[in-house]
Design a protein around this motif. Structure first.
Motif, mmCIF file in Angstrom:
data_model
loop_
_atom_site.group_PDB
_atom_site.id
_atom_site.type_symbol
_atom_site.label_atom_id
_atom_site.label_comp_id
_atom_site.label_asym_id
_atom_site.label_seq_id
_atom_site.Cartn_x
_atom_site.Cartn_y
_atom_site.Cartn_z
ATOM 1 N N ARG A 52 -42.778 -25.526 34.201
ATOM 2 C CA ARG A 52 -43.645 -25.957 35.290
ATOM 3 C C ARG A 52 -44.887 -25.084 35.406
ATOM 4 O O ARG A 52 -45.934 -25.549 35.850
ATOM 5 N N SER A 53 -44.796 -23.835 35.019
ATOM 6 C CA SER A 53 -45.972 -22.966 35.065
ATOM 7 C C SER A 53 -46.824 -23.089 33.808
ATOM 8 O O SER A 53 -47.983 -22.647 33.790
ATOM 9 N N GLY A 54 -46.249 -23.624 32.754
ATOM 10 C CA GLY A 54 -46.968 -23.761 31.496
ATOM 11 C C GLY A 54 -46.824 -22.580 30.563
ATOM 12 O O GLY A 54 -47.381 -22.578 29.463
ATOM 13 N N ASP A 55 -46.059 -21.579 30.956
ATOM 14 C CA ASP A 55 -45.966 -20.377 30.123
ATOM 15 C C ASP A 55 -44.849 -20.436 29.101
ATOM 16 O O ASP A 55 -44.676 -19.497 28.305
ATOM 17 N N SER A 56 -44.081 -21.495 29.117
ATOM 18 C CA SER A 56 -43.025 -21.682 28.124
ATOM 19 C C SER A 56 -43.134 -23.081 27.540
ATOM 20 O O SER A 56 -43.236 -24.062 28.283
ATOM 21 N N THR A 57 -43.152 -23.178 26.213
ATOM 22 C CA THR A 57 -43.243 -24.476 25.541
ATOM 23 C C THR A 57 -42.181 -24.575 24.457
ATOM 24 O O THR A 57 -41.700 -23.556 23.941
ATOM 25 N N ALA A 58 -41.827 -25.788 24.126
ATOM 26 C CA ALA A 58 -40.839 -26.036 23.077
ATOM 27 C C ALA A 58 -41.278 -27.255 22.268
ATOM 28 O O ALA A 58 -41.895 -28.181 22.819
ATOM 29 N N TYR A 59 -40.950 -27.245 20.979
ATOM 30 C CA TYR A 59 -41.352 -28.328 20.099
ATOM 31 C C TYR A 59 -40.213 -28.718 19.165
ATOM 32 O O TYR A 59 -39.423 -27.870 18.741
ATOM 33 N N ALA A 60 -40.185 -29.999 18.832
ATOM 34 C CA ALA A 60 -39.301 -30.436 17.761
ATOM 35 C C ALA A 60 -39.827 -29.860 16.447
ATOM 36 O O ALA A 60 -41.034 -29.677 16.273
ATOM 37 N N ASP A 61 -38.923 -29.599 15.527
ATOM 38 C CA ASP A 61 -39.330 -29.038 14.241
ATOM 39 C C ASP A 61 -40.330 -29.937 13.511
ATOM 40 O O ASP A 61 -41.214 -29.451 12.809
#
Length: 127
Positions: A52-61
């Motif tokens: 929600r803060s934008g400081d953590s992101t995740a992506y599919a390989d």
């Protein structure tokens, strides 16, 4: 919260697109957000998530290093910048919002974790 995705279209392989997801209401910042996609004849799959803060992101390989997720809480908008697009990226892309249970984006990689979904926007990548 209501979500509206936009920005899809037809692009050649190697090209770029930016998807947007506009949220209604004043509580956008309470939600973790994610992008999912569904190609014809395939199951929906996780693409990317952001805290929600934008400081953590995740992506599919499959998209790591090519796609970038971001959000502007002041504008109630989520983005997905897509670069080096491949024909296998062709799909309907949908945004979703999850009530926060974790500050880590990696917590939000599964569709059942999301509470609200927007209608999708079609991305077609030609070879």
């Amino acid at each position: 919260v209501q979500l509206q995705a936009s920005g899809g279209g037809l692009v050649q392989a190697g090209g770029s697109l930016r998807l947007s997801c506009e949220a209604s209401g004043r509580t956008f910042g309470y939600y973790a957000m994610g992008w999912f996609r569904q190609a014809p004849g395939k199951e929906r799959e996780f693409v990317s998530a952001i805290s929600r803060s934008g400081d953590s992101t995740a992506y599919a390989d499959s998209v790591k290093g090519r796609f970038t997720i971001s959000r502007d809480n002041a504008k109630n908008t989520l983005y997905l910048q897509m670069a080096s697009l491949k024909p296998e990226d062709t799909a309907v892309y949908s945004c979703a919002a999850a009530l926060v249970a974790s500050n880590s984006a990696y917590y939000y990689t599964r569709a059942p974790q999301y509470n609200y979904w927007g209608q999708g926007t079609l991305v077609t990548v030609s070879s």
